[in-house]
Design a protein around this motif. Structure first.
Motif, short mmCIF file in Angstrom:
data_model
loop_
_atom_site.label_atom_id
_atom_site.label_comp_id
_atom_site.label_asym_id
_atom_site.label_seq_id
_atom_site.Cartn_x
_atom_site.Cartn_y
_atom_site.Cartn_z
N SER A 58 34.11 28.61 42.42
CA SER A 58 33.83 29.42 41.24
C SER A 58 34.49 30.77 41.42
CB SER A 58 32.32 29.59 41.07
OG SER A 58 31.71 28.36 40.75
N THR A 59 35.08 31.24 40.35
CA THR A 59 35.79 32.51 40.41
C THR A 59 35.33 33.44 39.29
OG1 THR A 59 37.60 31.63 39.08
CG2 THR A 59 37.85 31.51 41.47
N TYR A 60 35.56 34.70 39.52
CA TYR A 60 35.22 35.74 38.54
C TYR A 60 36.40 36.68 38.40
CZ TYR A 60 33.72 40.36 37.09
OH TYR A 60 33.64 41.58 36.47
N TYR A 61 36.62 37.13 37.16
CA TYR A 61 37.67 38.13 36.90
C TYR A 61 37.11 39.16 35.91
CZ TYR A 61 40.67 34.49 38.82
OH TYR A 61 41.22 33.53 39.63
N VAL A 62 37.40 40.40 36.19
CA VAL A 62 37.08 41.43 35.21
C VAL A 62 37.98 41.22 33.99
CG1 VAL A 62 38.72 43.14 36.07
CG2 VAL A 62 36.59 43.89 34.99
N ASP A 63 37.50 41.57 32.83
CA ASP A 63 38.24 41.26 31.60
C ASP A 63 39.67 41.77 31.61
OD1 ASP A 63 35.46 41.56 29.22
OD2 ASP A 63 36.12 39.91 30.50
N SER A 64 39.89 42.91 32.21
CA SER A 64 41.22 43.54 32.16
C SER A 64 42.29 42.77 32.93
CB SER A 64 41.14 44.98 32.68
OG SER A 64 40.68 45.00 34.01
N VAL A 65 41.88 41.83 33.79
CA VAL A 65 42.87 41.09 34.57
C VAL A 65 42.87 39.59 34.26
CG1 VAL A 65 42.63 42.78 36.42
CG2 VAL A 65 41.46 40.57 36.62
N LYS A 66 41.98 39.16 33.40
CA LYS A 66 41.91 37.73 33.08
C LYS A 66 43.24 37.24 32.53
CE LYS A 66 36.96 37.20 32.20
NZ LYS A 66 35.91 37.00 31.17
#
Length: 117
Positions: A58-66
């Motif tokens: 599972s991964t997460y990205y802040v919106d600015s780098v998605k």
């Protein structure tokens, strides 16, 4: 000791891949995140990856780098990468990796990313 590497100077639209590893410590038991701190700004979480279930992570990205950044890890190499593409000037910062829960102390020295023409 956390060790980040792979930063540098890149033109807008360019790509870099950052690496995170640790000496004398296995990162394989922990969810790991990439953080960044731009001059005059607070440190922010950019991306994170869990320990997975043996098949997927599972991964997460802040919106600015998605859509531009991809986080991955290799247990055999005790390494977490952050592939960054289509870099923008606002991505300029010192990038750090650390454990998601209760960050290791001390933090690593970070790796500088400068996006500029």
């Amino acid at each position: 000791q956390l060790v980040e590497s792979g930063g540098g100077l890149v033109q807008p639209g360019g790509s870099l891949t950052l690496s995170c590893t640790a000496s004398e410590k296995s990162l394989n038991y922990y969810a790991i995140a990439w953080f960044r701190q731009a001059p005059g700004k607070e440190r922010e979480g950019v991306s994170a990856i869990n320990t997975g279930d043996g098949h997927t992570f599972s991964t997460y990205y802040v919106d600015s780098v998605k859509g531009r950044f991809t986080i991955s890890r290799d247990f055999a190499k005790n390494t977490i990468w952050l592939q960054m593409s289509n870099l923008k000037p606002e991505d300029t910062a010192v990038y750090y990796c650390n454990r998601v829960a209760t960050p290791f102390d001390p933090w690593g020295q970070g790796t500088q990313v400068v996006v500029s023409s």
